[in-house]
Motif scaffolding. Structure first.
Motif, PDB file in Angstrom:
ATOM      1  N   HIS A  29       5.086  -0.481  32.603  1.00  0.00           N
ATOM      2  CA  HIS A  29       6.269   0.137  32.004  1.00  0.00           C
ATOM      3  C   HIS A  29       6.287   1.639  32.273  1.00  0.00           C
ATOM      4  N   ILE A  30       5.130   2.284  32.161  1.00  0.00           N
ATOM      5  CA  ILE A  30       5.062   3.725  32.418  1.00  0.00           C
ATOM      6  C   ILE A  30       5.363   4.016  33.888  1.00  0.00           C
ATOM      7  N   CYS A  31       4.882   3.166  34.784  1.00  0.00           N
ATOM      8  CA  CYS A  31       5.180   3.351  36.214  1.00  0.00           C
ATOM      9  C   CYS A  31       6.682   3.298  36.463  1.00  0.00           C
ATOM     10  N   ASN A  32       7.353   2.294  35.888  1.00  0.00           N
ATOM     11  CA  ASN A  32       8.803   2.180  36.053  1.00  0.00           C
ATOM     12  C   ASN A  32       9.536   3.311  35.349  1.00  0.00           C
ATOM     13  N   GLN A  33       9.033   3.703  34.170  1.00  0.00           N
ATOM     14  CA  GLN A  33       9.652   4.789  33.426  1.00  0.00           C
ATOM     15  C   GLN A  33       9.546   6.102  34.198  1.00  0.00           C
ATOM     16  N   PHE A  34       8.401   6.324  34.816  1.00  0.00           N
ATOM     17  CA  PHE A  34       8.208   7.539  35.603  1.00  0.00           C
ATOM     18  C   PHE A  34       9.211   7.605  36.754  1.00  0.00           C
ATOM     19  N   THR A  35       9.385   6.485  37.462  1.00  0.00           N
ATOM     20  CA  THR A  35      10.341   6.440  38.566  1.00  0.00           C
ATOM     21  C   THR A  35      11.745   6.776  38.083  1.00  0.00           C
ATOM     22  N   THR A  36      12.141   6.197  36.951  1.00  0.00           N
ATOM     23  CA  THR A  36      13.456   6.490  36.384  1.00  0.00           C
ATOM     24  C   THR A  36      13.579   7.956  36.004  1.00  0.00           C
ATOM     25  N   GLN A  37      12.523   8.523  35.423  1.00  0.00           N
ATOM     26  CA  GLN A  37      12.552   9.925  35.001  1.00  0.00           C
ATOM     27  C   GLN A  37      12.681  10.867  36.194  1.00  0.00           C
ATOM     28  N   VAL A  38      12.039  10.524  37.311  1.00  0.00           N
ATOM     29  CA  VAL A  38      12.171  11.352  38.518  1.00  0.00           C
ATOM     30  C   VAL A  38      13.626  11.430  38.938  1.00  0.00           C
ATOM     31  N   PHE A  39      14.298  10.265  38.986  1.00  0.00           N
ATOM     32  CA  PHE A  39      15.697  10.243  39.412  1.00  0.00           C
ATOM     33  C   PHE A  39      16.605  10.957  38.411  1.00  0.00           C
ATOM     34  N   LYS A  40      16.364  10.757  37.119  1.00  0.00           N
ATOM     35  CA  LYS A  40      17.205  11.401  36.103  1.00  0.00           C
ATOM     36  C   LYS A  40      17.020  12.919  36.122  1.00  0.00           C
ATOM     37  N   THR A  41      15.783  13.355  36.263  1.00  0.00           N
ATOM     38  CA  THR A  41      15.519  14.789  36.319  1.00  0.00           C
ATOM     39  C   THR A  41      16.189  15.415  37.534  1.00  0.00           C
ATOM     40  N   ALA A  42      16.074  14.738  38.680  1.00  0.00           N
ATOM     41  CA  ALA A  42      16.707  15.242  39.894  1.00  0.00           C
ATOM     42  C   ALA A  42      18.221  15.315  39.730  1.00  0.00           C
ATOM     43  N   MET A  43      18.814  14.288  39.123  1.00  0.00           N
ATOM     44  CA  MET A  43      20.260  14.275  38.910  1.00  0.00           C
ATOM     45  C   MET A  43      20.680  15.439  38.012  1.00  0.00           C
ATOM     46  N   PHE A  44      19.935  15.651  36.933  1.00  0.00           N
ATOM     47  CA  PHE A  44      20.274  16.730  35.999  1.00  0.00           C
ATOM     48  C   PHE A  44      20.169  18.095  36.693  1.00  0.00           C
ATOM     49  N   MET A  45      19.100  18.297  37.439  1.00  0.00           N
ATOM     50  CA  MET A  45      18.921  19.599  38.095  1.00  0.00           C
ATOM     51  C   MET A  45      19.991  19.844  39.149  1.00  0.00           C
ATOM     52  N   ASN A  46      20.359  18.801  39.889  1.00  0.00           N
ATOM     53  CA  ASN A  46      21.378  18.973  40.917  1.00  0.00           C
ATOM     54  C   ASN A  46      22.756  19.246  40.322  1.00  0.00           C
ATOM     55  N   LEU A  47      23.016  18.668  39.146  1.00  0.00           N
ATOM     56  CA  LEU A  47      24.333  18.821  38.523  1.00  0.00           C
ATOM     57  C   LEU A  47      24.432  20.058  37.633  1.00  0.00           C
ATOM     58  N   MET A  48      23.380  20.343  36.873  1.00  0.00           N
ATOM     59  CA  MET A  48      23.493  21.294  35.776  1.00  0.00           C
ATOM     60  C   MET A  48      22.700  22.590  35.952  1.00  0.00           C
ATOM     61  N   VAL A  49      21.705  22.601  36.825  1.00  0.00           N
ATOM     62  CA  VAL A  49      20.844  23.778  36.943  1.00  0.00           C
ATOM     63  C   VAL A  49      21.137  24.513  38.251  1.00  0.00           C
ATOM     64  N   PRO A  50      21.571  25.769  38.183  1.00  0.00           N
ATOM     65  CA  PRO A  50      21.816  26.535  39.412  1.00  0.00           C
ATOM     66  C   PRO A  50      20.531  26.663  40.228  1.00  0.00           C
ATOM     67  N   PRO A  51      20.626  26.603  41.558  1.00  0.00           N
ATOM     68  CA  PRO A  51      19.422  26.683  42.400  1.00  0.00           C
ATOM     69  C   PRO A  51      18.533  27.887  42.101  1.00  0.00           C
ATOM     70  N   ILE A  52      19.150  28.996  41.671  1.00  0.00           N
ATOM     71  CA  ILE A  52      18.360  30.192  41.399  1.00  0.00           C
ATOM     72  C   ILE A  52      17.386  29.977  40.234  1.00  0.00           C
ATOM     73  N   LEU A  53      17.700  28.977  39.366  1.00  0.00           N
ATOM     74  CA  LEU A  53      16.844  28.703  38.207  1.00  0.00           C
ATOM     75  C   LEU A  53      15.863  27.552  38.448  1.00  0.00           C
ATOM     76  N   TRP A  54      15.922  26.904  39.600  1.00  0.00           N
ATOM     77  CA  TRP A  54      15.025  25.776  39.866  1.00  0.00           C
ATOM     78  C   TRP A  54      13.546  26.137  39.709  1.00  0.00           C
ATOM     79  N   PRO A  55      13.096  27.298  40.226  1.00  0.00           N
ATOM     80  CA  PRO A  55      11.654  27.596  40.121  1.00  0.00           C
ATOM     81  C   PRO A  55      11.135  27.675  38.683  1.00  0.00           C
ATOM     82  N   ILE A  56      11.994  28.057  37.726  1.00  0.00           N
ATOM     83  CA  ILE A  56      11.516  28.197  36.351  1.00  0.00           C
ATOM     84  C   ILE A  56      11.941  27.024  35.469  1.00  0.00           C
ATOM     85  N   SER A  57      12.648  26.055  36.045  1.00  0.00           N
ATOM     86  CA  SER A  57      13.177  24.954  35.233  1.00  0.00           C
ATOM     87  C   SER A  57      12.078  24.096  34.627  1.00  0.00           C
TER      88      SER A  57
END
Length: 506
Positions: A205-233
């Motif tokens: 379950h943790i393995c599958n949850q981790f995979t889902t979290q990677v995709f969700k985090t990437a989606m959030f950063m691409n949509l909501m976080v300006p690239p200039i803030l990626w290093p400190i996100s």
């Protein structure tokens, strides 16, 4: 309200509007849109705000939009993703050959993966050490080839845990996504952490949850976080940290028991497990030779398998159910080969018909709208004269080539033996071959280093299903519902298949 106050209010409004317009113009001129203004656009213009409309178009009607642009421009065009433009190359096989010839210092596949999935944020520096990852996966593949019977037994145990009925007369429906996640997750984990832990449902379950979290985090950063803030996100986004913390509880005891961690004098005399040589290979890599680093490496390997092999197995299994006319032919071929050579690597190397079916499944049901994406690390001029500036993402349109009759005869038809016939005619079009006609695992020197294990695992799992189960789709279910996330994924996501046990087969 006095005239002076009204005038001041109007002046303030005018200043705000003028400043806003000036800012918009400024953003346009310094943006990627300005650098790519010479390349035609799919959808609305390259203005930053209007590109959002193009993203919505992609989600709602992406396939038709790409087809229209492909025929209209007959040259490279750009299309909006969540946070940047992607230049789609036009001339199929020839453009792919050109991309294959570019070195990683000019066009980088690894840079694209990090940019879109933010693996450096989710996993850390471990995910960015691509050369070390390549060495690990190559060793991983060699070990898998010598432990095929163990992997087959784990596949059997996983299927038995999911398919509860022993009746040979009962058809039962199963969620395809869940089934594939469980089976692929267990077989992959068997190779990494061993027999006991791979059966632990909380671990899986943790393995599958981790995979889902990677995709969700990437989606959030691409949509909501300006690239200039990626290093400190990473300091204000939890992302995958909860899964990493829990996984450490599972992995730490096993690591500390390893003679390679304790540097025991007898370690060289013992037969190392995959986790043992994972520890051994981590030595000399400061970020990896820690409990935390090895935990992340285990998660990264499982993530890599679930996000690729899991999807590919799902597509192949669904197409097997959708085209039952191929089941007797493939089952007979697999049976004859295994009777001759048993469950061994040499047997799976001979399963060219099964391999062809897998390839045709991915040709007709691609998991992504684009293939072989690269980030240009230097300015480059395409063979048609189109200049591509540094920092631009280039890619090829998957369906544009896969449905081109100039590339594949009668391309609209599903032909499970298409690649088998091409192979018999002397063409090198195997699942792991780097042929520009079939680029499931990438192209050139930057192709996926895990493709040999993925190919072996897919063939093993499909062979097991063919020998032990009858399979078909639900009545009236002609195709799977698909998730559509701009240009990146059109993944077969939701669907059920019917399974029924056959007589026990070895």
């Amino acid at each position: 309200m006095t005239n002076i106050e009204i005038s001041l209010g109007n002046a303030t409004l005018q200043i705000c509007l003028s400043s806003g317009f000036a800012l918009l113009v400024y953003l346009f001129f310094i943006s990627e849109s300005w650098k790519l203004r010479h390349i035609p656009t799919a959808g609305f213009s390259g203005w930053p705000v209007l590109s959002i409309v193009s993203i919505i178009q992609l989600i709602l009607n992406g396939d038709n939009l790409l087809l229209e642009c492909h025929h209209r421009y007959k040259k490279p065009f750009k299309i909006a993703s969540l946070n940047e433009w992607i230049v789609i190359l036009h001339d199929g096989v020839e453009d792919i050959r050109d991309t294959m010839s570019l070195s990683s210092s000019v066009a980088s596949a690894a840079e694209f993966l990090d940019r879109i999935f933010h693996l450096g944020h989710s996993i850390g520096k471990i995910a960015l050490d691509h050369q070390h990852t390549k060495v690990i996966i190559q060793r991983f593949t060699r070990d898998a080839a010598s432990n095929i019977l163990e992997l087959r037994n784990e596949a059997e145990a996983a299927m038995n845990d999911i398919i509860m009925s022993d009746s040979e007369n009962e058809w039962e429906g199963y969620d395809l996504e869940h089934l594939c996640e469980q089976v692929v997750g267990r077989v992959t984990a068997r190779m990494i952490v061993g027999e006991t832990l791979c059966k632990n449902q909380r671990f899986l379950h943790i393995c599958n949850q981790f995979t889902t979290q990677v995709f969700k985090t990437a989606m959030f950063m691409n949509l909501m976080v300006p690239p200039i803030l990626w290093p400190i996100s990473r300091y204000f986004l939890k992302g995958t940290k909860p899964s990493i913390d829990i996984m450490r509880e599972f992995v730490e005891p096993i690591i500390k028991e390893s003679p390679y961690w304790n540097e025991s004098e007898n370690s060289e005399q013992m037969s190392p497990t995959p986790l043992d040589w994972l520890i051994s290979l981590a030595k000399g890599h400061e970020d990896e030779y820690t409990i935390d680093g090895l935990t992340k490496r285990v998660l990264f390997l499982v993530f890599s398998s679930l996000s690729t092999t899991g999807m590919q197995f799902r597509i192949s299994l669904y197409n097997l159910a959708s085209h039952p006319e191929y089941i007797p032919l493939l089952r007979e071929d697999v049976t004859n080969i295994l009777l001759e050579d048993g469950w061994s690597k040499s047997s799976f190397d001979k399963m060219v018909k099964l391999e062809s079916f897998i390839q045709e499944s991915h040709r007709t049901t691609p998991a992504s709208r684009i293939m072989s994406p690269r980030v240009m690390l230097k300015d480059h001029t395409l063979r048609d004269g189109t200049p591509i500036p540094q920092g631009t993402v280039i890619a090829h349109w998957t369906e544009g080539m896969n449905t081109d009759d100039r590339v594949f005869e009668n391309a609209q038809k599903f032909d499970g033996l298409r690649f088998y016939d091409m192979f018999r005619n002397g063409q090198k079009v195997g699942l792991t071959n780097l042929n520009p006609r079939f680029v499931l695992f990438g192209i050139g020197r930057q192709a996926c280093p895990g493709r040999f294990f993925a190919s072996l695992e897919m063939k093993l799992l499909l062979a097991y299903v063919l020998l032990n189960f009858d399979i078909k789709t639900l009545p009236l279910q002609n195709n799977m519902k698909r998730r559509k996330l701009t240009i990146f994924n059109t993944t077969p996501a939701q669907g059920q298949i019917l399974l029924r046990r056959r007589e026990k087969s070895d």
